[in-house]
Design an enzyme around this catalytic site. Structure first.
Site, PDB file in Angstrom:
ATOM      1  N   CYS A  13       0.934  -1.100   0.058  1.00 55.87           N
ATOM      2  CA  CYS A  13      -0.009  -0.011  -0.193  1.00 55.87           C
ATOM      3  C   CYS A  13       0.848   1.272  -0.062  1.00 55.87           C
ATOM      4  O   CYS A  13       2.071   1.268   0.519  1.00 55.87           O
ATOM      5  CB  CYS A  13      -0.737   0.240   1.142  1.00 55.87           C
ATOM      6  SG  CYS A  13      -1.980  -1.242   1.332  1.00 55.87           S
ATOM      7  N   ARG A  30       3.390  -0.158  -5.056  1.00 60.37           N
ATOM      8  CA  ARG A  30       2.975  -0.775  -3.895  1.00 60.37           C
ATOM      9  C   ARG A  30       2.018  -1.373  -3.791  1.00 60.37           C
ATOM     10  O   ARG A  30       1.469  -2.194  -2.806  1.00 60.37           O
ATOM     11  CB  ARG A  30       3.095   0.367  -2.851  1.00 60.37           C
ATOM     12  CG  ARG A  30       4.610   0.751  -2.847  1.00 60.37           C
ATOM     13  CD  ARG A  30       4.504   2.233  -1.673  1.00 60.37           C
ATOM     14  NE  ARG A  30       4.365   1.734  -0.351  1.00 60.37           N
ATOM     15  CZ  ARG A  30       5.713   1.704   0.224  1.00 60.37           C
ATOM     16  NH1 ARG A  30       6.911   1.764  -0.126  1.00 60.37           N
ATOM     17  NH2 ARG A  30       5.679   1.227   1.434  1.00 60.37           N
ATOM     18  N   TRP A  64      -2.817  -2.622  -1.848  1.00 58.63           N
ATOM     19  CA  TRP A  64      -2.797  -3.880  -1.853  1.00 58.63           C
ATOM     20  C   TRP A  64      -3.542  -4.777  -1.052  1.00 58.63           C
ATOM     21  O   TRP A  64      -3.542  -4.584   0.391  1.00 58.63           O
ATOM     22  CB  TRP A  64      -1.209  -4.198  -1.712  1.00 58.63           C
ATOM     23  CG  TRP A  64      -0.717  -5.685  -2.280  1.00 58.63           C
ATOM     24  CD1 TRP A  64      -0.550  -5.971  -3.487  1.00 58.63           C
ATOM     25  CD2 TRP A  64      -0.842  -6.782  -1.426  1.00 58.63           C
ATOM     26  NE1 TRP A  64      -0.260  -7.393  -3.519  1.00 58.63           N
ATOM     27  CE2 TRP A  64      -0.291  -7.899  -2.117  1.00 58.63           C
ATOM     28  CE3 TRP A  64      -0.701  -7.114   0.079  1.00 58.63           C
ATOM     29  CZ2 TRP A  64      -0.049  -9.220  -1.723  1.00 58.63           C
ATOM     30  CZ3 TRP A  64      -0.529  -8.288   0.395  1.00 58.63           C
ATOM     31  CH2 TRP A  64      -0.389  -9.350  -0.398  1.00 58.63           C
ATOM     32  N   ASN A  82      -1.287   1.609   6.099  1.00 52.36           N
ATOM     33  CA  ASN A  82      -0.633   0.632   5.395  1.00 52.36           C
ATOM     34  C   ASN A  82      -0.046  -0.226   6.648  1.00 52.36           C
ATOM     35  O   ASN A  82       0.331   0.097   7.637  1.00 52.36           O
ATOM     36  CB  ASN A  82       0.571   1.353   4.843  1.00 52.36           C
ATOM     37  CG  ASN A  82       1.634   0.501   4.139  1.00 52.36           C
ATOM     38  OD1 ASN A  82       1.261  -0.762   4.032  1.00 52.36           O
ATOM     39  ND2 ASN A  82       2.802   0.955   3.954  1.00 52.36           N
ATOM     40  N   GLY A  83      -0.514  -1.345   6.396  1.00 50.04           N
ATOM     41  CA  GLY A  83      -0.159  -2.399   7.529  1.00 50.04           C
ATOM     42  C   GLY A  83      -1.252  -3.139   7.543  1.00 50.04           C
ATOM     43  O   GLY A  83      -2.288  -3.389   6.767  1.00 50.04           O
ATOM     44  N   GLU A 138      16.886 -16.805 -10.650  1.00 47.07           N
ATOM     45  CA  GLU A 138      16.579 -15.630 -10.878  1.00 47.07           C
ATOM     46  C   GLU A 138      15.789 -15.397 -12.142  1.00 47.07           C
ATOM     47  O   GLU A 138      14.679 -14.609 -12.355  1.00 47.07           O
ATOM     48  CB  GLU A 138      17.629 -14.744 -10.838  1.00 47.07           C
ATOM     49  CG  GLU A 138      17.480 -13.089 -11.177  1.00 47.07           C
ATOM     50  CD  GLU A 138      16.428 -12.509 -10.403  1.00 47.07           C
ATOM     51  OE1 GLU A 138      15.984 -13.189  -9.258  1.00 47.07           O
ATOM     52  OE2 GLU A 138      15.780 -11.208 -10.701  1.00 47.07           O
ATOM     53  N   LYS A 156      12.180 -14.313 -12.627  1.00 51.54           N
ATOM     54  CA  LYS A 156      11.458 -13.193 -13.716  1.00 51.54           C
ATOM     55  C   LYS A 156      10.503 -13.386 -14.689  1.00 51.54           C
ATOM     56  O   LYS A 156       9.416 -12.922 -14.658  1.00 51.54           O
ATOM     57  CB  LYS A 156      12.566 -12.573 -14.514  1.00 51.54           C
ATOM     58  CG  LYS A 156      13.674 -11.996 -13.888  1.00 51.54           C
ATOM     59  CD  LYS A 156      13.501 -10.375 -13.319  1.00 51.54           C
ATOM     60  CE  LYS A 156      12.753 -10.682 -11.914  1.00 51.54           C
ATOM     61  NZ  LYS A 156      13.726 -10.567 -10.741  1.00 51.54           N
ATOM     62  N   GLU A 164       6.931 -14.501 -12.632  1.00 50.82           N
ATOM     63  CA  GLU A 164       6.287 -13.088 -11.827  1.00 50.82           C
ATOM     64  C   GLU A 164       5.703 -12.106 -12.975  1.00 50.82           C
ATOM     65  O   GLU A 164       4.733 -11.535 -12.672  1.00 50.82           O
ATOM     66  CB  GLU A 164       7.148 -12.477 -11.043  1.00 50.82           C
ATOM     67  CG  GLU A 164       8.302 -11.649 -11.390  1.00 50.82           C
ATOM     68  CD  GLU A 164       9.150 -10.828 -10.405  1.00 50.82           C
ATOM     69  OE1 GLU A 164       8.545 -10.476  -9.467  1.00 50.82           O
ATOM     70  OE2 GLU A 164      10.314 -10.674 -10.543  1.00 50.82           O
ATOM     71  N   HIS A 181      18.255 -36.770 -10.364  1.00 49.65           N
ATOM     72  CA  HIS A 181      17.646 -37.299  -9.293  1.00 49.65           C
ATOM     73  C   HIS A 181      16.307 -36.786  -9.332  1.00 49.65           C
ATOM     74  O   HIS A 181      15.298 -36.958  -8.367  1.00 49.65           O
ATOM     75  CB  HIS A 181      18.228 -36.357  -8.109  1.00 49.65           C
ATOM     76  CG  HIS A 181      19.684 -36.741  -7.766  1.00 49.65           C
ATOM     77  ND1 HIS A 181      20.246 -38.010  -7.554  1.00 49.65           N
ATOM     78  CD2 HIS A 181      20.808 -35.977  -8.151  1.00 49.65           C
ATOM     79  CE1 HIS A 181      21.567 -37.910  -7.650  1.00 49.65           C
ATOM     80  NE2 HIS A 181      21.775 -36.819  -7.950  1.00 49.65           N
ATOM     81  N   LYS A 236       5.532  -4.084  -5.060  1.00 53.43           N
ATOM     82  CA  LYS A 236       6.802  -4.052  -5.041  1.00 53.43           C
ATOM     83  C   LYS A 236       7.601  -4.211  -3.560  1.00 53.43           C
ATOM     84  O   LYS A 236       8.487  -4.796  -3.522  1.00 53.43           O
ATOM     85  CB  LYS A 236       7.085  -2.488  -5.584  1.00 53.43           C
ATOM     86  CG  LYS A 236       8.862  -2.204  -5.635  1.00 53.43           C
ATOM     87  CD  LYS A 236       9.237  -2.796  -6.926  1.00 53.43           C
ATOM     88  CE  LYS A 236      10.879  -2.550  -7.017  1.00 53.43           C
ATOM     89  NZ  LYS A 236      11.305  -3.646  -7.843  1.00 53.43           N
TER      90      LYS A 236
HETATM   91  O1  M6R Z   1      12.626  -4.875  -1.369  1.00 57.53           O
HETATM   92  P1  M6R Z   1      13.605  -6.393  -1.187  1.00 57.53           P
HETATM   93  O2  M6R Z   1      14.810  -6.327  -2.230  1.00 57.53           O
HETATM   94  O3  M6R Z   1      13.614  -6.794   0.134  1.00 57.53           O
HETATM   95  O4  M6R Z   1      12.270  -7.295  -2.209  1.00 57.53           O
HETATM   96  C1  M6R Z   1      12.616  -8.482  -1.713  1.00 57.53           C
HETATM   97  C2  M6R Z   1      11.537  -9.153  -2.789  1.00 57.53           C
HETATM   98  O5  M6R Z   1      10.224  -8.960  -2.520  1.00 57.53           O
HETATM   99  C3  M6R Z   1      11.848  -9.005  -4.218  1.00 57.53           C
HETATM  100  O6  M6R Z   1      12.844  -8.995  -4.843  1.00 57.53           O
HETATM  101  C4  M6R Z   1      10.686  -9.730  -5.393  1.00 57.53           C
HETATM  102  O7  M6R Z   1      11.180 -11.036  -5.206  1.00 57.53           O
HETATM  103  C5  M6R Z   1      11.033  -9.139  -6.650  1.00 57.53           C
HETATM  104  N1  M6R Z   1       9.379  -8.861  -6.983  1.00 57.53           N
HETATM  105  C6  M6R Z   1      11.620  -9.952  -7.686  1.00 57.53           C
HETATM  106  O8  M6R Z   1      11.574  -9.431  -8.883  1.00 57.53           O
END
Ligand code: M6R
Length: 613
Positions: free
Chosen positions: A2, A27, A74, A100-101, A486, A490, A493, A509, A608
């Site tokens: 949020c 956010r 959110w 927010n929270g 990674e 990508k 997501e 395995h 984010k």
């Molecule tokens: O702000 P942060 O680096 O702590 O965030 C960690 C993860 O939430 C963040 O890297 C998330 O996995 C991304 N969406 C990946 O692209």
């Protein structure tokens, strides 16, 4: 998650709030709303969906005033709908809140308030806050006192911004725990409030950050910060050097694409002032790493979430190989509940772009309580992860807006490499020649990253062919194994394609059973110490009819022969190769999502900054 914003001054608050929310939309984008004080009354506009819905509503039903607050949501409690959108108005219609929270005890509080006859107009946990404030003001207390008393009832972590029609000269903001930041920006005869710097960077660079258990009373000319017990606090005023233009999309279609292309600049800045190429030495002054501490460290635990954790996995190999210190990598949400074995000879190193990920902050707090030295590698200036640490490395990436992290992945890779060299230097694990060679290799990074980016079109063409696949398997080994994780993250997501990553040696395995024509395999095969092993892995996949995408070093004919499709990266030392190998995978995921017509910067269900557990 949020985003919250507030404005008090002489200008029209509505456009300022909308532009702040636009920059905070990363956010959360389930709903958005704003409240403005107009002719002595609180006017609210709110709607489900993205900010564009709210902007359209405000166009239809304009609202103007010099004080206002806004929110982009959110959803946690209550579906995304107009009814559940913030701001939430109290029963008197004179007090309004954005939050927010998570109010962890909201059911209990809601029941208590309902028994007292308070009607609820939403299914959110947040609405209890405004009713609690009104109840606390009932005995003749002012807004500040009302907020202070109300906050005592809340469990959980919170950032809130409140205004009252009866006290139009102020906004009250408060922060409890790690639900995301509360930043207050100073203007000339106007003040700004936001969850994060980019929302108000266009208006001011002079900012303070609320700490946990602090509240601020903000008028158009001043801010008074106090603890929740009413003790006055002097907050440090920061001057933010980020360029406001960095928070704009510019000529790019998406922030993610722009941020991928910013990596030449961000990595140049990452090296600037920290690398002495003449002497072959590294300087990381903000880490507070003394020679004594360097000698004292027995173990490093890297803790982080998501992409940041993948960077940590690469860092493990770098630090172990260069500085010969044992390194563990622990996902922050696991570490915090593991009763971790750490002591004063352990460094717990948190990595976080936002510096406000709840699990990462909790892991840092856990480490601190157990006596460890706590460091962070963090992007957001002034964030909690920066402030909680005994020492930090500041990523020099500027704001990252796209939900999928890209430039905030490569920057910590280089930071971790520099840290490894510095530790190796302090602990005497490196000869002068080796140290100079390791440092010298860094010089190539910006240019070679630029060459990877120049090949965007080749990668895009493969993405066009692959855009309708339903599954993918990413394989890597050694220092490039985390790059498989990674790359897969990508893809899933932003394109919603199921992608799995495996250390290639594990294929036999179990996972090799998955390989057939419908399961493309992406193998990361740069010229590194695991090259031969990876080549035989590709052969095994091919033998089972798999379509193989290979990521290889320029001129590698052997890899090219095995590949159905190939991504090339320039030659670099193997220890730095992940900085290059990840780039085609970022571009690949970006173009697949783009071809599928998806919302690249704001993928479904994500936000984010993950400020909730
Ligand atoms: O702000 P942060 O680096 O702590 O965030 C960690 C993860 O939430 C963040 O890297 C998330 O996995 C991304 N969406 C990946 O692209």
């Amino acid at each position: 998650m949020c985003g919250i914003v507030g404005y008090i001054g002489e200008k029209d608050a509505t456009p300022i709030i909308l532009s702040g929310l636009k920059r905070l939309e990363y956010r959360g984008y389930d709903s958005a709303g704003l409240a403005v004080l107009q002719d002595g009354k609180i006017e609210i506009r709110r709607d489900a969906g993205k900010l564009s819905q709210l902007s359209a509503l405000v166009n239809d039903q304009p609202v103007h005033g010099k004080v206002g607050i806004g929110h982009t949501r959110w959803a946690t409690h209550g579906i995304p709908s107009a009814r559940n959108a913030h701001p939430h108005l109290g029963t008197t219609g004179r007090v309004v809140v954005v939050h927010n929270g998570i109010v962890e005890n909201f059911l209990e509080l809601r029941e208590e308030l309902a028994v007292e006859g308070v009607p609820f107009n939403s299914d959110t946990d947040s609405e209890v806050i405004v009713h609690l404030i009104e109840r606390s003001m009932g005995g003749g207390n002012d807004l500040v006192e009302g907020v202070r008393l109300a906050l005592r009832n809340l469990k959980g972590a919170h950032g809130i911004v409140v205004m009252s029609a009866d006290e139009p000269d102020k906004i009250v903001a408060a922060r409890i725990g790690n639900a995301g930041g509360v930043v207050i920006g100073f203007g000339e005869g106007e003040m700004f409030i936001a969850s994060d710097i980019p929302a108000i960077l266009e208006y001011t660079r002079k900012m303070i950050f609320l700490e946990s258990f602090q509240m601020a009373v903000i008028t158009k000319d001043s801010v008074t910060v106090q603890t929740l017990d009413g003790k006055k606090v002097e907050s440090q005023v920061h001057s933010i050097s980020w360029d406001p233009v960095a928070a704009e999309k510019g000529e790019y279609r998406h922030f993610m694409q722009k941020e991928i292309h910013e990596q030449v600049r961000s990595l140049t800045d990452t090296l600037a002032g920290r690398v002495d190429f003449e002497e072959g030495r590294i300087r990381l002054p903000e880490l507070n790493l003394t020679p004594e501490l360097g000698q004292q460290i027995k173990k490093i635990i890297i803790t982080a979430c998501g992409t940041a954790a993948h960077a940590g996995m690469v860092g493990k190999t770098m630090i172990e190989r260069i500085a010969r210190i044992p390194v563990e990598v622990d996902i922050a949400s696991e570490f915090r509940y593991r009763e971790p074995l750490v002591d004063e000879n352990t460094v717990v190193l948190a990595i976080s772009q936002s510096g406000e990920t709840a699990d990462t902050l909790a892991a840092m707090e856990e480490a601190r309580q157990r006596g460890a030295v706590v460091w962070s590698i963090v992007n957001a200036i002034g964030s909690q992860a920066m402030r909680l640490a005994d020492g930090y490395i500041s990523m020099q990436t500027g704001p990252e807006i796209g939900v999928a992290s890209t430039k905030a992945f490569t920057a910590p890779l280089v930071d971790l490499y520099m840290l490894a060299v510095l530790l190796g230097d302090l602990r005497g694990t490196l000869s002068a020649d080796v140290r100079k060679k390791l440092v010298g290799d860094l010089r190539l990074i910006p240019d070679l990253v630029g060459r990877c980016l120049d090949r965007e079109d080749d990668v895009r063409q493969v993405a066009r062919v692959m855009k309708d696949v339903r599954n993918m398997l990413y394989l890597g080994r050694g220092i490039n194994m985390p790059i498989a994780y990674e790359g897969a993250l990508k893809l899933k997501e932003i394109s919603y394609i199921h992608a799995e990553a495996y250390p290639a040696g594990e294929m036999k395995h179990g996972p090799i059973a998955l390989v057939d024509r419908d399961m493309p395999v992406l193998a990361i095969v740069p010229r590194d110490p695991w090259y031969e092993k990876m080549i035989s892995q590709i052969e095994q996949a091919k033998a089972r009819g798999g379509c193989v995408l290979v990521l290889a070093t320029d001129g590698d004919d052997r890899a090219a022969e095995l590949a159905d499709h190939i991504f090339w990266v320039p030659e670099i030392s193997w220890m730095l190769s992940p900085v290059l190998t990840v780039i085609p995978l970022q571009i690949f995921a970006y173009h697949i999502a783009s071809y599928r017509g998806l919302d690249v910067d704001q993928p479904r269900n994500l936000a984010k900054s993950v400020t909730v557990e």
